[in-house]
Write an enzyme that holds these catalytic residues in place. Sequence first.
Site, PDB file in Angstrom:
ATOM      1  N   ASP A   1      55.779 -24.649  26.000  1.00 27.10           N
ATOM      2  CA  ASP A   1      57.030 -24.909  26.512  1.00 27.10           C
ATOM      3  C   ASP A   1      56.838 -24.748  27.816  1.00 27.10           C
ATOM      4  OD1 ASP A   1      57.805 -22.399  26.380  1.00 27.10           O
ATOM      5  OD2 ASP A   1      59.696 -22.722  25.246  1.00 27.10           O
TER       6      ASP A   1
ATOM      7  N   CYS B   1      55.247 -19.860  23.912  1.00 31.21           N
ATOM      8  CA  CYS B   1      56.366 -19.970  24.518  1.00 31.21           C
ATOM      9  C   CYS B   1      56.918 -18.761  24.851  1.00 31.21           C
ATOM     10  CB  CYS B   1      57.401 -20.762  23.235  1.00 31.21           C
ATOM     11  SG  CYS B   1      57.754 -19.806  21.916  1.00 31.21           S
TER      12      CYS B   1
ATOM     13  N   THR C   1      58.519 -16.302  23.560  1.00 29.24           N
ATOM     14  CA  THR C   1      58.304 -15.030  22.880  1.00 29.24           C
ATOM     15  C   THR C   1      57.181 -15.512  21.641  1.00 29.24           C
ATOM     16  OG1 THR C   1      59.887 -15.987  21.259  1.00 29.24           O
ATOM     17  CG2 THR C   1      60.606 -14.276  22.741  1.00 29.24           C
TER      18      THR C   1
HETATM   19  C1  RB5 Z   1      62.821 -20.666  25.966  1.00 25.13           C
HETATM   20  O1  RB5 Z   1      63.932 -20.113  26.986  1.00 25.13           O
HETATM   21  C2  RB5 Z   1      62.511 -19.838  24.873  1.00 25.13           C
HETATM   22  O2  RB5 Z   1      63.812 -19.925  23.981  1.00 25.13           O
HETATM   23  C3  RB5 Z   1      61.560 -20.242  24.208  1.00 25.13           C
HETATM   24  O3  RB5 Z   1      60.260 -20.160  25.017  1.00 25.13           O
HETATM   25  C4  RB5 Z   1      60.823 -19.367  22.915  1.00 25.13           C
HETATM   26  O4  RB5 Z   1      60.725 -18.019  23.398  1.00 25.13           O
HETATM   27  C5  RB5 Z   1      61.414 -19.795  21.668  1.00 25.13           C
HETATM   28  O5  RB5 Z   1      61.241 -19.076  20.712  1.00 25.13           O
END
Ligand code: RB5
Length: 144
Positions: A7, A64, A66
């Site tokens: 993402d 992403c 985390t």
């Molecule tokens: C985006 O801010 C964050 O929520 C996403 O990248 C991820 O960590 C979700 O699990």
Amino acid sequence: MIAIASDHAGVALKAELYRQLQDRGVEVEDLGPSDATSVDYPDYAHLLARAVADGRIERGILICGTGIGMSMAANRHPAVRAALCHDAYTAEMARRHNDANVLCIGERTIGVGVAGQVVQVFVDTPFEGGRHQRRVAKIEWEEP
Ligand code: RB5
């Protein structure tokens, strides 16, 4: 063939890991996104998970913030065994014992150096099979 997707919170690490994989001669496909515009991580998790499920790619890497959301979404696909790994040891065990076919990483939780090690171990480590094959087969829930 390996695919990689993220993402917006993982797009910078995705670019770096894509470059590292290409430098090592690993065939890798970037499923996006192409910039840091805000997107929803499940869209990319499902895109990559479907490519694993239909056999178009052998293994995938999802990044992403985390790694948590990506692993949750990818693991909704029965053919996917997604593992959130934070270091070389968890990546090695995810391959040797769990036959993980998707690696999830958090760009906000580990550094670029460790992430590179994690990816290298994930790509290079075989599944041990044996007793682990029986356990992996039991991961899919079946009503008793
Ligand atoms: C985006 O801010 C964050 O929520 C996403 O990248 C991820 O960590 C979700 O699990």
